[in-house]
Write a protein that holds these residues in place. Structure first.
Motif, mmCIF file in Angstrom:
data_model
loop_
_atom_site.group_PDB
_atom_site.id
_atom_site.type_symbol
_atom_site.label_atom_id
_atom_site.label_comp_id
_atom_site.label_asym_id
_atom_site.label_seq_id
_atom_site.Cartn_x
_atom_site.Cartn_y
_atom_site.Cartn_z
ATOM 1 N N ILE A 1 1.543 -11.778 2.120
ATOM 2 C CA ILE A 1 2.277 -10.837 1.259
ATOM 3 C C ILE A 1 1.968 -11.044 -0.224
ATOM 4 O O ILE A 1 2.640 -10.452 -1.067
ATOM 5 C CB ILE A 1 3.802 -10.969 1.494
ATOM 6 N N SER A 2 0.972 -11.861 -0.525
ATOM 7 C CA SER A 2 0.682 -12.159 -1.944
ATOM 8 C C SER A 2 0.421 -10.883 -2.743
ATOM 9 O O SER A 2 0.952 -10.709 -3.845
ATOM 10 C CB SER A 2 -0.531 -13.081 -2.044
ATOM 11 N N PHE B 1 11.417 -5.141 -1.427
ATOM 12 C CA PHE B 1 11.434 -6.597 -1.318
ATOM 13 C C PHE B 1 11.918 -7.045 0.061
ATOM 14 O O PHE B 1 11.350 -7.967 0.657
ATOM 15 C CB PHE B 1 12.331 -7.224 -2.390
ATOM 16 N N ALA B 2 12.967 -6.403 0.554
ATOM 17 C CA ALA B 2 13.479 -6.762 1.890
ATOM 18 C C ALA B 2 12.380 -6.589 2.939
ATOM 19 O O ALA B 2 12.224 -7.444 3.835
ATOM 20 C CB ALA B 2 14.691 -5.901 2.231
ATOM 21 N N VAL C 1 9.118 -6.696 2.361
ATOM 22 C CA VAL C 1 8.080 -7.705 2.097
ATOM 23 C C VAL C 1 8.528 -9.072 2.606
ATOM 24 O O VAL C 1 7.753 -9.809 3.224
ATOM 25 C CB VAL C 1 7.775 -7.762 0.579
ATOM 26 N N GLN C 2 9.786 -9.402 2.352
ATOM 27 C CA GLN C 2 10.308 -10.695 2.821
ATOM 28 C C GLN C 2 10.228 -10.784 4.339
ATOM 29 O O GLN C 2 9.850 -11.818 4.905
ATOM 30 C CB GLN C 2 11.748 -10.873 2.351
ATOM 31 N N VAL D 1 3.628 -8.858 -3.217
ATOM 32 C CA VAL D 1 4.519 -9.476 -4.211
ATOM 33 C C VAL D 1 4.009 -9.188 -5.620
ATOM 34 O O VAL D 1 4.801 -8.888 -6.533
ATOM 35 C CB VAL D 1 4.628 -10.999 -3.952
ATOM 36 N N LYS E 1 8.119 -13.366 6.712
ATOM 37 C CA LYS E 1 8.699 -14.166 7.809
ATOM 38 C C LYS E 1 7.880 -13.983 9.084
ATOM 39 O O LYS E 1 7.828 -14.882 9.927
ATOM 40 C CB LYS E 1 10.147 -13.744 8.057
ATOM 41 N N LEU F 1 5.025 -5.736 -6.446
ATOM 42 C CA LEU F 1 6.465 -5.669 -6.742
ATOM 43 C C LEU F 1 6.759 -6.178 -8.155
ATOM 44 O O LEU F 1 7.588 -5.613 -8.872
ATOM 45 C CB LEU F 1 7.253 -6.492 -5.725
ATOM 46 N N ASN F 2 6.083 -7.274 -8.533
ATOM 47 C CA ASN F 2 6.283 -7.794 -9.891
ATOM 48 C C ASN F 2 5.809 -6.784 -10.935
ATOM 49 O O ASN F 2 6.393 -6.682 -12.016
ATOM 50 C CB ASN F 2 5.569 -9.137 -10.055
ATOM 51 N N VAL G 1 12.921 -0.996 -5.316
ATOM 52 C CA VAL G 1 12.336 -2.342 -5.387
ATOM 53 C C VAL G 1 13.073 -3.285 -4.431
ATOM 54 O O VAL G 1 12.459 -4.098 -3.737
ATOM 55 C CB VAL G 1 12.382 -2.887 -6.838
#
Lengths: 158, 156
Positions: free
Chosen positions: B53-54, B40-41, B43-44, B57, B48, B60-61, B36
Motif C-alpha cells: 500500500i506504499s 484510508f479505511a 487502504v488500511q 499511502v 492488513k 493519500l498524503n 480521505v
C-alpha cells in the motif's frame, strides 16, 4: 562420524530448515505503538526556543512514527497552553488547536515535517503542546493516542 | 432609483450570497475529508490483507496536503481552494477504488507465500526421512563409486 551422531545432525538441520521455511508465515506478536517527538530548528533534539515573541512564527520539526502493525492515519494537533493546562496520557488538553497536520504512515515507518507555530499570549511558562491523534476506522473519528509533547517557553510581547 | 436598486442587490448578495459560498466551501471540505477517511479505511484493510500500500499511502498524503493547502488559501483564493479540494476528492476516490485490487493482490501473494512455505517444509522433512532411511545405502554406493577403482598395495 558414527550413525547416532549423523542422525542427530540430520534432525537438528531438519528442524532448523523447517523453522526457516515457515518463518515468513508465522504471525508476529509485537507490542504496537506510535511515536511522537518534537525536534528543534535543525531537526535535532536541541536548540529549542526558550523565549519567543508573541505573534512571531518560529520553526520546529515534528517526528511521528508508526509501529502499530498496520498503516495509520494520524493527526498532530498543536495547542497553546499555560501552567494551568491539564494534559495527561489519558486526557488531551481541553483547548482549541491552533494548528493541525494530518498524515498517513505505513507500518514501521516514520516521518519528520516542519511546523511554524506562533504563540499569541505573552507570559512566563507558556506551553506549546503537540498531541497525537489516530483515526479509528470503526468509529470514523480521531482518538487521542495518549502521546503528547510540549515545549515550555517565555513569551514576550515584543 | 437605479442606485437604490443596486444597493439593495448588494445587500441581498451580502446577506445571502456570501454565506451560500461559504457553506458550499465547508461542504467541499467535509466531502474531501470524508473521502480521505473512507479511502484510508480501504487502504488500511488492503494493508492488513498483505497488499503493498506504499503507493496508495503516498497518494493519500498528497490528498491531505491538498486539503491543508485549500484550508490555508480559502480566504485569499476560494476558486483555487475549491479546485484543490476537487483534486483531493478525486485522488481519494481513485485510491479507494484501487484498494480492492491491491487487497486482492495481497491475499494472492500471502496464499502463495503460505503454499511455498508449507511446500518447502514438507520437502525438507521428506528429504530428511529419505536420508534417514536410505542414507547408509546412498553413502556406501557413493563411497564405492569414488573409491571402487582404488587398488590396495602392500607396503614394504
Amino acid at each position: 562420524m558414527d550413525r547416532d551422531t549423523a542422525v542427530l545432525v540430520l534432525a537438528v538441520v531438519t528442524i532448523l530448515s523447517v523453522l526457516a521455511a515457515v518463518y515468513p508465515i508465522i504471525p508476529t506478536n509485537s507490542e504496537p505503538f506510535s511515536e511522537l517527538g518534537i525536534l528543534g530548528p535543525t531537526q535535532q533534539i536541541s536548540g529549542y526556543p526558550s523565549t519567543v515573541v508573541a505573534g512571531q512564527q518560529f520553526t520546529l520539526y515534528v517526528y511521528v512514527g508508526d509501529h502499530e502493525g498496520m498503516s495509520e492515519y494520524y493527526q498532530v494537533l498543536v495547542k497553546e497552553g499555560n501552567q494551568a493546562t491539564v494534559i495527561s496520557n489519558s486526557t488531551s488538553a481541553n483547548l482549541p488547536p491552533v494548528m493541525a497536520d494530518s498524515l498517513v504512515l505505513v507500518d514501521n515507518s516514520s516521518t519528520i515535517f516542519p511546523v511554524t507555530p506562533s504563540m499569541s499570549t505573552a507570559g512566563l511558562n507558556q506551553r506549546l503542546i503537540f498531541e497525537l491523534w489516530m483515526f479509528n476506522s470503526t468509529t470514523s473519528q480521531f482518538d487521542y493516542t495518549g502521546l503528547f509533547a510540549q515545549l515550555w517557553m517565555n513569551v514576550t510581547s515584543h | 432609483m437605479k442606485g437604490s436598486a443596486l444597493a439593495t442587490l448588494c445587500v441581498i448578495f451580502m446577506l445571502f450570497g456570501a454565506p451560500a459560498a461559504s457553506a458550499a466551501s465547508q461542504g467541499a471540505f467535509g466531502g474531501a475529508s470524508s473521502a480521505v477517511q473512507e479511502a484510508f479505511a480501504a487502504v488500511q484493510s488492503a494493508g492488513k490483507d498483505g497488499g503493498n500500500i506504499s503507493a496508495l499511502v503516498a497518494e493519500l498524503n498528497g490528498a491531505l496536503s491538498l486539503i491543508q493547502k485549500a484550508a490555508s488559501e480559502n480566504s485569499s483564493d476560494p476558486a483555487q481552494a475549491a479546485a484543490d479540494l476537487g483534486s483531493a476528492l478525486s485522488i481519494a476516490q481513485t485510491v479507494n477504488a484501487t484498494s480492492a485490487s491491491v487487497a486482492q493482490q495481497g491475499l494472492a501473494a500471502r496464499q502463495l507465500q503460505f503454499e511455498l512455505s508449507i511446500g518447502a517444509a514438507v520437502a525438507i522433512v521428506a528429504v530428511a526421512v529419505a536420508l534417514y532411511v536410505y542414507g547408509d545405502r546412498i553413502y556406501h554406493r557413493l563411497w564405492l563409486r569414488i573409491y571402487g577403482g582404488h587398488v590396495v598395495r602392500r607396503v614394504g
